[in-house]
Each structure stands twice: as C-alpha cells, then as structure tokens.
Design a protein around this motif. Structure first.
Motif, PDB file in Angstrom:
ATOM      1  N   SER A  42       0.969 -35.300  -9.052  1.00 46.69           N
ATOM      2  CA  SER A  42       0.094 -35.556 -10.194  1.00 46.69           C
ATOM      3  C   SER A  42      -1.383 -35.596  -9.803  1.00 46.69           C
ATOM      4  CB  SER A  42       0.498 -36.870 -10.853  1.00 46.69           C
ATOM      5  OG  SER A  42       0.406 -37.901  -9.885  1.00 46.69           O
ATOM      6  N   GLY A  43      -1.733 -34.946  -8.695  1.00 43.80           N
ATOM      7  CA  GLY A  43      -3.126 -34.942  -8.245  1.00 43.80           C
ATOM      8  C   GLY A  43      -4.058 -34.279  -9.245  1.00 43.80           C
ATOM      9  N   GLU A  44      -5.320 -34.698  -9.185  1.00 37.56           N
ATOM     10  CA  GLU A  44      -6.299 -34.138 -10.120  1.00 37.56           C
ATOM     11  C   GLU A  44      -6.953 -32.873  -9.573  1.00 37.56           C
ATOM     12  OE1 GLU A  44      -8.990 -37.238 -11.169  1.00 37.56           O
ATOM     13  OE2 GLU A  44      -7.342 -38.409 -12.066  1.00 37.56           O
ATOM     14  N   ALA A  45      -7.684 -32.192 -10.442  1.00 42.04           N
ATOM     15  CA  ALA A  45      -8.443 -31.011 -10.028  1.00 42.04           C
ATOM     16  C   ALA A  45      -9.555 -31.449  -9.073  1.00 42.04           C
ATOM     17  CB  ALA A  45      -9.034 -30.325 -11.246  1.00 42.04           C
ATOM     18  N   LEU A  46      -9.881 -30.594  -8.104  1.00 41.45           N
ATOM     19  CA  LEU A  46     -11.007 -30.891  -7.211  1.00 41.45           C
ATOM     20  C   LEU A  46     -12.314 -30.688  -7.983  1.00 41.45           C
ATOM     21  CD1 LEU A  46     -11.717 -31.263  -3.990  1.00 41.45           C
ATOM     22  CD2 LEU A  46     -12.472 -28.900  -4.259  1.00 41.45           C
ATOM     23  N   GLY A  47     -13.211 -31.649  -7.883  1.00 40.44           N
ATOM     24  CA  GLY A  47     -14.493 -31.542  -8.591  1.00 40.44           C
ATOM     25  C   GLY A  47     -15.346 -30.409  -8.029  1.00 40.44           C
ATOM     26  N   GLU A  48     -16.173 -29.816  -8.901  1.00 40.81           N
ATOM     27  CA  GLU A  48     -16.982 -28.675  -8.441  1.00 40.81           C
ATOM     28  C   GLU A  48     -18.055 -29.060  -7.437  1.00 40.81           C
ATOM     29  OE1 GLU A  48     -18.123 -25.533 -11.237  1.00 40.81           O
ATOM     30  OE2 GLU A  48     -16.187 -25.806 -12.216  1.00 40.81           O
ATOM     31  N   ALA A  49     -18.555 -30.286  -7.541  1.00 43.40           N
ATOM     32  CA  ALA A  49     -19.583 -30.721  -6.583  1.00 43.40           C
ATOM     33  C   ALA A  49     -18.979 -30.798  -5.179  1.00 43.40           C
ATOM     34  CB  ALA A  49     -20.142 -32.077  -7.000  1.00 43.40           C
ATOM     35  N   GLU A  50     -17.734 -31.267  -5.112  1.00 48.31           N
ATOM     36  CA  GLU A  50     -17.076 -31.374  -3.808  1.00 48.31           C
ATOM     37  C   GLU A  50     -16.732 -29.986  -3.255  1.00 48.31           C
ATOM     38  OE1 GLU A  50     -14.309 -34.599  -3.974  1.00 48.31           O
ATOM     39  OE2 GLU A  50     -13.653 -34.203  -1.893  1.00 48.31           O
ATOM     40  N   LEU A  51     -16.349 -29.091  -4.156  1.00 46.04           N
ATOM     41  CA  LEU A  51     -16.064 -27.713  -3.736  1.00 46.04           C
ATOM     42  C   LEU A  51     -17.332 -27.068  -3.159  1.00 46.04           C
ATOM     43  CD1 LEU A  51     -14.030 -25.367  -3.576  1.00 46.04           C
ATOM     44  CD2 LEU A  51     -14.675 -24.745  -5.908  1.00 46.04           C
ATOM     45  N   LEU A  52     -18.444 -27.336  -3.841  1.00 50.08           N
ATOM     46  CA  LEU A  52     -19.718 -26.786  -3.406  1.00 50.08           C
ATOM     47  C   LEU A  52     -20.100 -27.315  -2.018  1.00 50.08           C
ATOM     48  CD1 LEU A  52     -22.043 -25.000  -4.332  1.00 50.08           C
ATOM     49  CD2 LEU A  52     -23.069 -26.998  -5.418  1.00 50.08           C
ATOM     50  N   GLU A  53     -19.873 -28.587  -1.825  1.00 47.21           N
ATOM     51  CA  GLU A  53     -20.149 -29.206  -0.521  1.00 47.21           C
ATOM     52  C   GLU A  53     -19.273 -28.556   0.561  1.00 47.21           C
ATOM     53  OE1 GLU A  53     -22.546 -31.011   1.524  1.00 47.21           O
ATOM     54  OE2 GLU A  53     -22.851 -31.072  -0.648  1.00 47.21           O
ATOM     55  N   THR A  54     -18.033 -28.250   0.199  1.00 49.47           N
ATOM     56  CA  THR A  54     -17.112 -27.627   1.152  1.00 49.47           C
ATOM     57  C   THR A  54     -17.550 -26.194   1.477  1.00 49.47           C
ATOM     58  OG1 THR A  54     -15.392 -28.944   0.098  1.00 49.47           O
ATOM     59  CG2 THR A  54     -14.669 -27.300   1.689  1.00 49.47           C
ATOM     60  N   VAL A  55     -18.086 -25.494   0.471  1.00 45.14           N
ATOM     61  CA  VAL A  55     -18.608 -24.147   0.725  1.00 45.14           C
ATOM     62  C   VAL A  55     -19.723 -24.227   1.766  1.00 45.14           C
ATOM     63  CG1 VAL A  55     -19.938 -22.240  -0.286  1.00 45.14           C
ATOM     64  CG2 VAL A  55     -17.965 -23.167  -1.514  1.00 45.14           C
ATOM     65  N   ARG A  56     -20.604 -25.197   1.609  1.00 42.45           N
ATOM     66  CA  ARG A  56     -21.718 -25.349   2.568  1.00 42.45           C
ATOM     67  C   ARG A  56     -21.199 -25.643   3.966  1.00 42.45           C
ATOM     68  NH1 ARG A  56     -24.457 -28.499  -1.747  1.00 42.45           N
ATOM     69  NH2 ARG A  56     -25.665 -26.955  -2.909  1.00 42.45           N
ATOM     70  N   LEU A  57     -20.186 -26.517   4.018  1.00 37.87           N
ATOM     71  CA  LEU A  57     -19.589 -26.856   5.310  1.00 37.87           C
ATOM     72  C   LEU A  57     -18.968 -25.600   5.944  1.00 37.87           C
ATOM     73  CD1 LEU A  57     -18.746 -29.183   7.288  1.00 37.87           C
ATOM     74  CD2 LEU A  57     -16.584 -29.303   6.012  1.00 37.87           C
ATOM     75  N   ALA A  58     -18.230 -24.850   5.133  1.00 32.79           N
ATOM     76  CA  ALA A  58     -17.573 -23.634   5.641  1.00 32.79           C
ATOM     77  C   ALA A  58     -18.608 -22.649   6.172  1.00 32.79           C
ATOM     78  CB  ALA A  58     -16.730 -22.992   4.540  1.00 32.79           C
ATOM     79  N   ARG A  59     -19.709 -22.475   5.412  1.00 34.09           N
ATOM     80  CA  ARG A  59     -20.728 -21.518   5.838  1.00 34.09           C
ATOM     81  C   ARG A  59     -21.381 -21.954   7.149  1.00 34.09           C
ATOM     82  NH1 ARG A  59     -19.991 -16.610   5.108  1.00 34.09           N
ATOM     83  NH2 ARG A  59     -19.582 -17.262   7.238  1.00 34.09           N
ATOM     84  N   SER A  60     -21.419 -23.271   7.377  1.00 32.45           N
ATOM     85  CA  SER A  60     -22.041 -23.744   8.616  1.00 32.45           C
ATOM     86  C   SER A  60     -21.091 -23.642   9.822  1.00 32.45           C
ATOM     87  CB  SER A  60     -22.531 -25.185   8.451  1.00 32.45           C
ATOM     88  OG  SER A  60     -21.427 -26.085   8.477  1.00 32.45           O
ATOM     89  N   ILE A  61     -19.777 -23.553   9.562  1.00 27.39           N
ATOM     90  CA  ILE A  61     -18.809 -23.522  10.667  1.00 27.39           C
ATOM     91  C   ILE A  61     -18.310 -22.113  10.974  1.00 27.39           C
ATOM     92  CG2 ILE A  61     -16.471 -24.247  11.372  1.00 27.39           C
ATOM     93  CD1 ILE A  61     -16.975 -26.913   9.966  1.00 27.39           C
ATOM     94  N   LEU A  62     -18.065 -21.323   9.929  1.00 24.14           N
ATOM     95  CA  LEU A  62     -17.452 -20.004  10.151  1.00 24.14           C
ATOM     96  C   LEU A  62     -18.484 -18.964  10.579  1.00 24.14           C
ATOM     97  CD1 LEU A  62     -15.100 -19.990   7.027  1.00 24.14           C
ATOM     98  CD2 LEU A  62     -14.443 -20.386   9.420  1.00 24.14           C
TER      99      LEU A  62
END
Ligand SMILES: O=c1nc2n(C[C@H](O)[C@H](O)[C@H](O)CO)c3cc(O)ccc3cc-2c(=O)[nH]1
Ligand SMILES: C[C@H]1O[C@@H](n2cnc3c(N)ncnc32)[C@H](O)[C@@H]1O
Ligand code: MET
Ligand code: SF4
Length: 325
Positions: free
Chosen positions: A207-227
């Motif tokens: 019953s988990g909720e949808a991931l918020g867009e702000a958190e997704l955006l933060e994850t995109v930034r993290l991914a771009r800094s690591i990959l």
C-alpha cells in the motif's frame, strides 16, 4: 546552452507481453498474473505486429512475467520469447527484451535477436527482501548485479534503472547508483538508467504511496552526479506532471512511448505530437531514437544491422527532422 544540448529523445515503441504469469510477487506490481494465464503464440504475435509496419514504430519492447528457472515449463517459456523476438525482427522491428532473470546461455541466445536488452536493478538492498521483495526471488540484489555483469561480458547494449519510492533510504539509492557506475567502468555497456518513480495501481498488494516529484528530482541530481556522462538518464513522461525541471536536472530521454504503459496501465502516455509542442515552447527539441544508442551501434549483432540502418534512414527522411531550407 547550445541548441544541440537542448535535445531530448524517445523511442517510438510498441510493447508486447509474452505472458503476465510470474512466479515472483513484488509488492508494487500491477502486471503479474497467476500461473495458468495466457502465453502469446508466435502466430498471435505476428497478427499483433503486422499492422504496425511502416507506422513509425521501431522498437518492440518485450516485457514479461517470469517462469521459475527450475519449472519444467521454463524451456517453453524461453522459446516463446525467443520466437517472438524473431517474428518482430522478421517484420522489420528492433526488439528490446526485459523478461527478468536469465541464465547466461539464455541471455546469450536472446542477444542474437535483440538490439538491446534491459533489467532494472531496482534498489540494491537486502532489507527490501523483507518487505516489497519478500516473495520475489528474482529481486535478490546479488543476482541482479550478476545479470548486469553478464550482459557486460556479452557486450549487450543495456538499459537498467532504479525503482524509487519502495521503502529505500537515500544511502541505498546512492549505493545502487554507485554499483551501476562501477559496472559501467568495467564493461561500458550501460546506455541508459531509468529513474522510475513508484506509482500505485489497482492490482498491487503493497500500500505504498507514489514517490513525490521533488524527491524524484533530487534523485535525478544525485544520479547525474554519480553516473558517468555517457549514461543517459531516462524518466517516463507519463509518471510525472511537469517534465521541465527534470530536463533542467539532466534527464535527456523519455524511453519507449507507445499506446499503453503495460507496467502502469492507469497512467496514459502523452501523445507525441502534443509532447513535442509543449517541449518546443520551452525550448526543447524532441527527437526519435532507436532502442540502442548511437555509441553502441557497433555492438548490435550483424544480422540486425540492416534493420538498424533502415530505421535510421527513415528518421532522416521524416519531415520533422528535415533541416529548414
Ligand atoms: O513504457 C514502459 N517502458 C519501459 N521500458 C522501456 C524503455 O523505456 C525502452 O525500451 C528503452 O529505453 C529502450 O529503448 C523499460 C525498459 C527496460 O529495459 C527496463 C524497464 C522498463 C520499464 C518500462 C516501463 O515501465 N514502461
Ligand atoms: C519493468 C519495471 O517496472 C517497474 N515497476 C513495477 N511495478 C511498478 C509500479 N507500480 N510503479 C512503477 N514502476 C513499476 C519495475 O522497476 C520493473 O523492473
Ligand atoms: C513488470 S516487470 C517485467 C520485467 C521483469 N518481470 C522484472 O520485474 O524485472
Ligand atoms: S515486477 Fe516483474 S518480477 Fe515482480 S511480480 Fe511483476 S512481473 Fe514479476
């Protein structure tokens, strides 16, 4: 920014499901069905695909539920997928298969009939084996990392990604991205990483909720800094409200766009023409791509190269890509 940098790609695709039957029960899945559900025959696949010829579709995305490796029907399941890819190729399409965990021999056999393949790493966390992945042996992180390494050894152009919002921590997201970066450093086969936000649907157990867009955006930034820079970041356009901040954060691909997203059937894909218009207003150019990225064309089996060239030529001939006189 130069005009070249303001380009965002997608793959004109159509999804074919060999079977929804799956021996795993991921808590977030809205796709799976019990054993005994239908399997697609090569004849039915042909009927499905034939009318799509010359409609602009290049990629046939083969997404499947899984039969246990020790089930006596595993061989038949695998043959069904292999022949489905062969039919797609014969009709002039480029298959991209993600059918879960494979043996090394199975992966090598599918490589012959796919221009690229995929498997989401999801989240590299043994902790999730006690929650959403409790009944999903295919999601054991060590197994999936091994799959990505095998694909690297075989030189298969590969798509992987993270499923976000399934109970993971920031440290686990970071560790997952670092693993992908390490695999890429060793093999160089990873073309793109999908940052897939969990979206609830009617059929899932968890019953988990949808991931918020702000958190997704933060994850995109993290991914771009690591990959590493040669890995493209992908976001599914049907799972976010406003794409623009994601593009500013480094997303450069929207994945396969077709009539339905079979994984999240409650979230319709945008119409390409409309998407193109909206993006253009914001200064972005939407461009078609094949299921394999240009720097990896050289790793596509020679038997598929002519089909690859034909689709590339049709992109070049299409009116939207023709240069202004
Ligand atoms: O429409 C979808 N396409 C999905 N795709 C398609 C993907 O966007 C394209 O097939 C690749 O970009 C290759 O062109 C996946 C491909 C993978 O290899 C792994 C996972 C996915 C997941 C989805 C998905 O949930 N929905
Ligand atoms: C094919 C891929 O689809 C993703 N997937 C499965 N269920 C969901 C969901 N409810 N929301 C978003 N993505 C999902 C997983 O990451 C899987 O690997
Ligand atoms: C809807 S998931 C389809 C692909 C495969 N079963 C996986 O989870 O990796
Ligand atoms: S996400 Fe894939 S592995 Fe998990 S239950 Fe659904 S079809 Fe099976």
């Amino acid at each position: 920014m130069s005009s070249e940098a303001r380009t965002i790609t997608y793959s004109p695709s159509f999804t074919v499901v060999p079977t929804h039957e799956c021996f795993n029960r991921c808590g977030y899945c809205n796709f799976r069905a019990e054993a005994g559900s239908d399997w697609l025959t090569p004849e039915a696949a042909r009927q499905l695909l034939e009318p799509l010829r010359r409609t602009g579709v290049c990629e046939i995305l083969v997404l499947s539920g899984e039969v246990h490796p020790r089930d006596r029907r595993r061989g038949d399941w695998f043959s069904m997928i292999e022949s489905l890819c062969a039919v797609a190729l014969e009709l002039g399409f480029l298959p991209h298969t993600n059918c879960g965990i494979l043996s090394f021999a199975e992966m090598r056999a599918l490589q012959q009939v796919n221009c690229s393949m995929g498997l989401m790493l999801e989240i590299e966390s043994d902790r999730l084996l006690e929650s959403v992945h409790r009944h999903a042996p295919s999601k054991i992180p060590a197994l999936r990392v091994e799959q990505l390494a095998w694909a690297g050894e075989l030189g298969i152009p590969f798509t992987t990604g993270l499923l976000l919002g399934i109970g993971e921590t920031w440290a686990e997201r970071e560790a997952t991205l670092q693993t992908i970066a390490r695999l890429q450093e060793r093999y160089g086969h990873i073309q793109e990483v999908i940052l897939q936000p969990h979206r609830p649907g009617g059929a899932q157990h968890w019953s988990g909720e949808a991931l918020g867009e702000a958190e997704l955006l933060e994850t995109v930034r993290l991914a771009r800094s690591i990959l590493p820079a040669e890995i493209t970041l992908q976001i599914p356009p049907n799972l976010v409200v406003d794409l623009l901040p994601f593009l500013e954060a480094g997303v450069r691909d929207l994945g396969g766009i077709g009539p339905v997203d079979v994984v999240n059937p409650d979230y319709a894909h945008p119409l390409v023409a409309r998407l193109r218009g909206n993006l253009q207003e914001a200064g972005w150019k939407l461009k078609e791509r094949l299921p394999v990225y240009p720097h990896l064309y050289g790793r596509v089996p020679t038997a598929l190269r002519q089909t690859l060239r034909t689709h590339l030529q049709s992109f070049l001939d299409s009116p939207i890509l023709r240069k202004k006189k």
